[in-house]
Design a protein around this motif. Structure first.
Motif, PDB file in Angstrom:
ATOM      1  N   UNK A 183       0.832  -1.203   0.000  1.00 14.33           N
ATOM      2  CA  UNK A 183       0.000   0.000   0.000  1.00 14.33           C
ATOM      3  C   UNK A 183       0.865   1.250   0.000  1.00 14.33           C
ATOM      4  N   UNK A 184       1.956   1.231   0.759  1.00 11.36           N
ATOM      5  CA  UNK A 184       2.885   2.360   0.784  1.00 11.36           C
ATOM      6  C   UNK A 184       3.416   2.684  -0.606  1.00 11.36           C
ATOM      7  N   UNK A 185       3.832   1.653  -1.326  1.00  7.47           N
ATOM      8  CA  UNK A 185       4.368   1.857  -2.672  1.00  7.47           C
ATOM      9  C   UNK A 185       3.299   2.419  -3.601  1.00  7.47           C
ATOM     10  N   UNK A 186       2.071   1.969  -3.428  1.00 10.77           N
ATOM     11  CA  UNK A 186       0.960   2.505  -4.217  1.00 10.77           C
ATOM     12  C   UNK A 186       0.767   3.993  -3.926  1.00 10.77           C
ATOM     13  N   UNK A 187       0.764   4.369  -2.658  1.00  6.25           N
ATOM     14  CA  UNK A 187       0.525   5.761  -2.274  1.00  6.25           C
ATOM     15  C   UNK A 187       1.592   6.690  -2.846  1.00  6.25           C
ATOM     16  N   UNK A 188       2.840   6.220  -2.919  1.00 12.70           N
ATOM     17  CA  UNK A 188       3.925   7.051  -3.442  1.00 12.70           C
ATOM     18  C   UNK A 188       3.688   7.451  -4.898  1.00 12.70           C
ATOM     19  N   UNK A 189       2.851   6.708  -5.604  1.00 12.18           N
ATOM     20  CA  UNK A 189       2.539   7.061  -6.980  1.00 12.18           C
ATOM     21  C   UNK A 189       1.847   8.400  -7.109  1.00 12.18           C
ATOM     22  N   UNK A 190       1.146   8.853  -6.064  1.00 15.41           N
ATOM     23  CA  UNK A 190       0.410  10.111  -6.128  1.00 15.41           C
ATOM     24  C   UNK A 190       1.338  11.326  -6.108  1.00 15.41           C
ATOM     25  N   UNK A 191       2.576  11.139  -5.670  1.00 16.41           N
ATOM     26  CA  UNK A 191       3.524  12.264  -5.657  1.00 16.41           C
ATOM     27  C   UNK A 191       4.760  11.964  -6.502  1.00 16.41           C
ATOM     28  N   UNK A 192       4.614  11.076  -7.487  1.00 18.70           N
ATOM     29  CA  UNK A 192       5.731  10.726  -8.356  1.00 18.70           C
ATOM     30  C   UNK A 192       5.522  11.295  -9.756  1.00 18.70           C
ATOM     31  N   UNK A 193       6.572  11.256 -10.570  1.00 13.98           N
ATOM     32  CA  UNK A 193       6.447  11.678 -11.966  1.00 13.98           C
ATOM     33  C   UNK A 193       5.536  10.683 -12.684  1.00 13.98           C
ATOM     34  N   UNK A 194       4.418  11.145 -13.262  1.00 13.60           N
ATOM     35  CA  UNK A 194       3.397  10.227 -13.786  1.00 13.60           C
ATOM     36  C   UNK A 194       3.737   9.629 -15.150  1.00 13.60           C
ATOM     37  N   UNK A 195       4.846   8.914 -15.204  1.00 14.97           N
ATOM     38  CA  UNK A 195       5.239   8.191 -16.415  1.00 14.97           C
ATOM     39  C   UNK A 195       5.413   6.728 -16.042  1.00 14.97           C
ATOM     40  N   UNK A 196       4.705   5.843 -16.711  1.00 14.51           N
ATOM     41  CA  UNK A 196       4.742   4.420 -16.379  1.00 14.51           C
ATOM     42  C   UNK A 196       5.863   3.729 -17.151  1.00 14.51           C
TER      43      UNK A 196
END
Length: 455
Positions: A183-196
């Motif tokens: 869940x922590x790793x998922x949450x970090x996506x909200x403040x990361x550079x949005x490129x998959x």
């Protein structure tokens, strides 16, 4: 083409002849998205200080107006002028799997929200309190043996176990803690550079989103085969006024949203509760006295928790004082309108500041001081509309967080169990809050933990 964009961007302020709010559009193309991502709380604080409670900016490729303070927050909640539909940036919609309450408005939002709220009533909390106490006891016994540890790390584990117990029906321990790491790793996506890229923070967040959705799917099937009285069990049996239920596809997304919101909300609030009681021994002493008077021993329930008036004031002030939630989800302006003589253009984005609204000195005097007395019943009742908005404002079936009262219950239960038996002190360390999406002490809140002796 690039020159044209730069010229257009840099001259846009000169074209603001419609009495737009003050503010800056930031860098060409990028706007002010980077400073927002680097420190979202500082972003809103600095601009409110510079421009006032209503300001314009440019975020995620779109001009945005930010509303701060009770009057502005109330205006932002008016669905005649604002909607959440198609308003959030693409990364937020993708991480939330496109169809969940923060991204909806109108009749479908109200229908789903009223179903969800059936799992967040005092009667429902009475069903959850035994799980909260079981989880608390598991970790308190561990901490007693450890003696010294980093509390943030332990509270993350506790919060993962508690979220897993409430939503999935699992026992506290290593498996639940692993779910917390995912869940922590998922949450970090909200403040990361949005490129998959798959291997980067955003790519890992999307993979963990899918893992959580599959995990919840399995729990739904297990609950159908063997009904339980946990949060997911109540949601499976909940009905709207017209008798409709959430489909399994809707339920999995709503539970995922509630799951990660609860996990992050739990560990942040618990860490700040423990920090506050350590830093304010006079507040801790009064709270310990209240616990001793009303709930000295035995299992807890909602009737007993309601007696803890001072502890509830502390839980409210924690959520006002500390920068936990910076702002609401984004909305979009539905039609041209005006607020305080400022023009609010149709099609622009809009957002409301949460922490900044609760630090308006005209409402909360000395806002940088920690004062539980602000929330004595008579003072709380006198507050202006939408001045205390730790999890959003407005009606319960609007965009206010369904779990707001759950946080109060959790903090009270954990506070009781801590103060009945234990004491703690903080060794020298950096207690300044970091710049995370949900800020916590930089050194993780190192603690020396032991049995309380009234000497």
């Amino acid at each position: 083409m690039l020159v044209a964009l730069l010229v257009r961007h840099n001259t846009r302020n000169d074209q603001d002849n419609e009495n737009l709010p003050p503010g800056s559009y930031g860098l060409p193309l990028l706007g002010e998205t980077i400073p927002l991502a680097l420190d979202i709380h500082s972003f809103y604080r600095k601009r409110v200080k510079k421009y006032g409670p209503v300001f314009k900016t440019h975020l995620f490729g779109k001009p945005v107006i930010a509303f701060n303070g009770p009057e502005a927050f109330t205006f932002f909640l008016n669905q005649e002028y604002f909607t959440r539909e198609n308003a959030s940036p693409h990364p937020i919609k993708e991480l939330l799997d496109w169809d969940t309450l923060p991204l909806l408005d109108g009749d479908e939002h109200r229908r789903r929200k009223r179903i969800i709220l059936q799992a967040f009533t005092p009667e429902a909390f009475d069903k959850y309190i035994p799980s909260i106490e079981q989880t608390a006891s598991y970790y308190l016994e561990r901490w007693e043996k450890l003696g010294s540890f980093t509390w943030l790390t332990e509270y993350r584990k506790l919060s993962a176990s508690l979220t897993n117990a409430l939503f999935i029906g699992k026992e506290p321990g290593p498996m639940s803690e692993t779910v917390g790491e995912i869940t922590d790793t998922f949450i970090k996506g909200f403040s990361s550079i949005p490129i998959n890229l798959g291997f980067n923070a955003y790519g890992r967040a999307l993979k963990n989103r899918d893992w959580l959705l599959d995990y919840i799917d399995q729990a739904i099937q297990q609950h159908r085969q063997q009904p339980r009285q946990d949060l997911l069990g109540l949601l499976l049996s909940a009905r709207s006024e017209d008798g409709s239920t959430l489909t399994d596809a809707q339920l999995r997304r709503e539970v995922m949203h509630l799951f990660f919101a609860a996990y992050s909300g739990f560990y942040v609030a618990l860490t700040l509760l423990s920090l506050t009681l350590a830093q304010h021994p006079e507040i801790a002493a009064l709270t310990r006295q209240e616990v001793k008077q009303y709930v000295p021993d035995g299992p807890l329930d909602m009737t007993q928790l309601q007696k803890l008036v001072y502890l509830e004031q502390i839980t409210k002030e924690i959520r006002r004082f500390y920068p936990i939630n910076a702002a609401t989800f984004f909305a979009q302006v539905k039609k041209d309108c005006e607020f305080q003589n400022f023009h609010i253009p149709k099609g622009w984005g809009a957002v409301a500041g949460i922490h900044t609204t609760m630090h308006i000195p005209q409402v909360f005097s000395e806002p940088k001081s920690f004062k539980p007395c602000r929330f004595a019943p008579e003072n709380f009742a006198a507050l202006p509309e939408n001045s205390y908005v730790p999890q959003g404002g407005g009606s319960r079936d609007g965009h206010r967080c369904a779990g707001e009262d759950m946080i109060t219950v959790l903090l009270k239960v954990m506070g009781v169990h801590l103060l009945r038996r234990y004491s703690w002190e903080l060794p020298p360390q950096n207690l300044e809050l970091n710049q995370d999406l949900f800020p916590t002490p930089r050194d993780g809140l190192k603690v020396r933990f032991g049995i309380y002796t009234n000497s």
